[in-house]
Design a protein around this motif. Structure first.
Motif, mmCIF file in Angstrom:
data_model
loop_
_atom_site.group_PDB
_atom_site.id
_atom_site.type_symbol
_atom_site.label_atom_id
_atom_site.label_comp_id
_atom_site.label_asym_id
_atom_site.label_seq_id
_atom_site.Cartn_x
_atom_site.Cartn_y
_atom_site.Cartn_z
ATOM 1 N N LEU A 211 -8.142 43.389 16.068
ATOM 2 C CA LEU A 211 -8.672 43.209 14.714
ATOM 3 C C LEU A 211 -8.627 41.757 14.276
ATOM 4 O O LEU A 211 -9.605 41.216 13.742
ATOM 5 C CB LEU A 211 -7.883 44.083 13.734
ATOM 6 N N VAL A 212 -7.481 41.087 14.490
ATOM 7 C CA VAL A 212 -7.315 39.729 13.976
ATOM 8 C C VAL A 212 -7.318 38.666 15.068
ATOM 9 O O VAL A 212 -7.287 37.476 14.765
ATOM 10 C CB VAL A 212 -6.000 39.608 13.170
ATOM 11 N N ASN B 253 -22.866 33.991 1.195
ATOM 12 C CA ASN B 253 -21.484 34.434 1.371
ATOM 13 C C ASN B 253 -20.460 33.333 1.128
ATOM 14 O O ASN B 253 -19.300 33.487 1.504
ATOM 15 C CB ASN B 253 -21.301 34.986 2.793
ATOM 16 N N GLY C 289 -19.807 45.033 -1.675
ATOM 17 C CA GLY C 289 -20.134 43.683 -1.238
ATOM 18 C C GLY C 289 -20.957 42.931 -2.274
ATOM 19 O O GLY C 289 -21.032 43.298 -3.446
ATOM 20 N N TYR D 179 -15.098 41.337 -3.389
ATOM 21 C CA TYR D 179 -15.859 40.920 -2.207
ATOM 22 C C TYR D 179 -15.320 39.614 -1.646
ATOM 23 O O TYR D 179 -15.271 39.426 -0.420
ATOM 24 C CB TYR D 179 -17.334 40.765 -2.569
ATOM 25 N N TRP E 95 -12.296 40.379 0.502
ATOM 26 C CA TRP E 95 -12.683 41.000 1.773
ATOM 27 C C TRP E 95 -13.360 39.990 2.697
ATOM 28 O O TRP E 95 -13.141 39.999 3.912
ATOM 29 C CB TRP E 95 -13.598 42.185 1.510
ATOM 30 N N ASN E 96 -14.185 39.121 2.128
ATOM 31 C CA ASN E 96 -14.872 38.112 2.930
ATOM 32 C C ASN E 96 -13.879 37.116 3.528
ATOM 33 O O ASN E 96 -14.019 36.702 4.691
ATOM 34 C CB ASN E 96 -15.903 37.380 2.071
ATOM 35 N N GLN E 97 -12.849 36.749 2.754
ATOM 36 C CA GLN E 97 -11.846 35.828 3.274
ATOM 37 C C GLN E 97 -10.971 36.500 4.332
ATOM 38 O O GLN E 97 -10.468 35.835 5.237
ATOM 39 C CB GLN E 97 -10.978 35.284 2.135
ATOM 40 N N TRP E 98 -10.802 37.807 4.229
ATOM 41 C CA TRP E 98 -10.099 38.524 5.300
ATOM 42 C C TRP E 98 -10.907 38.481 6.593
ATOM 43 O O TRP E 98 -10.373 38.286 7.681
ATOM 44 C CB TRP E 98 -9.825 39.962 4.885
ATOM 45 N N ASN E 99 -12.223 38.645 6.475
ATOM 46 C CA ASN E 99 -13.070 38.548 7.658
ATOM 47 C C ASN E 99 -13.009 37.156 8.271
ATOM 48 O O ASN E 99 -13.155 36.994 9.494
ATOM 49 C CB ASN E 99 -14.514 38.894 7.299
ATOM 50 N N ASN E 100 -12.784 36.145 7.425
ATOM 51 C CA ASN E 100 -12.647 34.766 7.913
ATOM 52 C C ASN E 100 -11.210 34.422 8.295
ATOM 53 O O ASN E 100 -10.948 33.286 8.717
ATOM 54 C CB ASN E 100 -13.126 33.781 6.837
ATOM 55 N N LEU E 101 -10.280 35.373 8.124
ATOM 56 C CA LEU E 101 -8.852 35.153 8.387
ATOM 57 C C LEU E 101 -8.294 33.976 7.594
ATOM 58 O O LEU E 101 -7.453 33.224 8.069
ATOM 59 C CB LEU E 101 -8.593 34.950 9.887
#
Length: 281
Positions: free
Chosen positions: A45-46, A82, A232, A238, A241-247
């Motif tokens: 995942l990460v 985004n 989204g 959002y 969540w977007n920053q989680w996708n960017n770690l």
């Protein structure tokens, strides 16, 4: 002695905050020596390096403070669909919350007023209220997206749903529990029903109504974050969540802190309004 209590409380709060930040800084700067064995699903995942602490470690207070400063100094930038400033995200979330909250108030307060004044209407509507009230607001999201076909309006609808019930029930309770002596005085003075409602019942029930609004705004601000994670687009949910996708954990912590601050401000605004309408005997 009493005058020193607020000062002492503030000093204790500052001390606890300093201890928390110090422990946070110490834990984030301490090396672990050997890499930990990560769960394969978590590593997928990460990323394996991040899962074992070799990449994107949990941010320190200094790093979070730096990110907060960057967001505050340039909150309204637009660098793509985004990639928009946190000020834009917060403004979108607040607009949705206030829109849904206002619509809920326009329905819940008059309806609660009628329910509180009419035992017949209360008995007829109470079963429906008790069935609909426990339903999670997010459970309505799929139906809203299917029928409304607009993610932003669907988020407003979810805020409307979660805000209605506290205001409706508190209004009905406040109206139903107005002192009988005050109502008897109004009858003695031969006041009309409309005049009694606005000059006696509404001022007496106002603190309870405002308490319901205060509860509703807190729930609405909590729900909008989860709703925006689902739909989204824009909004602070959002953004998280977007920053989680960017770690980008520093941005996530920054957003969490800002969510808490905004929630506190909204709550305190309605708390001051509640105190303003409270009747002091």
């Amino acid at each position: 002695m009493r005058a020193t209590r607020p000062v002492a409380s503030l000093a204790l709060a500052c001390l606890l905050f300093a201890l928390f930040v110090g422990a946070w800084q110490l834990s984030s700067s301490t090396g672990l020596g050997t890499a930990a064995v990560a769960d394969p699903e978590y590593a997928a995942l990460v990323g394996a390096a991040a899962a074992t602490g070799g990449q994107t470690p949990f941010p320190s207070p200094i790093e979070v403070a730096a990110r907060i400063w960057e967001h505050i100094t340039d909150p309204f930038y637009v660098r793509g669909t985004n990639d928009q400033g946190i000020g834009i995200q917060l403004a979108c979330s607040l607009a949705r919350v206030l829109a849904g909250f206002t619509l809920a108030a326009l329905l819940a307060i008059p309806l609660g007023f009628l329910i509180g004044m009419s035992p017949l209407l209360y008995g007829a509507l109470n079963p429906f209220i008790q069935v609909l009230r426990p339903i999670s607001p997010l459970a309505w999201m799929p139906l809203a997206l299917y029928t409304i076909r607009d993610s932003s309006v669907s988020s407003i609808f979810v805020i409307f749903i979660c805000s209605v019930w506290p205001m409706l029930l508190n209004t009905a309770f406040g109206v139903a529990t107005v002192r009988k002596e005050w109502l008897n005085v109004a009858r003695t003075l031969e006041c009309s029903a409309l005049r009694t409602a606005f000059r006696v019942i509404l001022p007496a029930a106002a603190p309870t109504i405002m308490t319901g609004m205060r509860i509703s705004i807190g729930i609405a601000w909590l729900v909008i974050v989860a709703a925006e994670m689902l739909v989204g687009g824009t909004g602070i949910g959002y953004f998280v969540w977007n920053q989680w996708n960017n770690l980008s954990l520093a941005d996530i912590v920054t957003a969490i802190l800002l969510i808490g601050v905004i929630g506190m401000v909204l709550d305190q605004i309605l708390a001051m309004a509640t105190r303003a309408v409270a009747y002091q005997e």
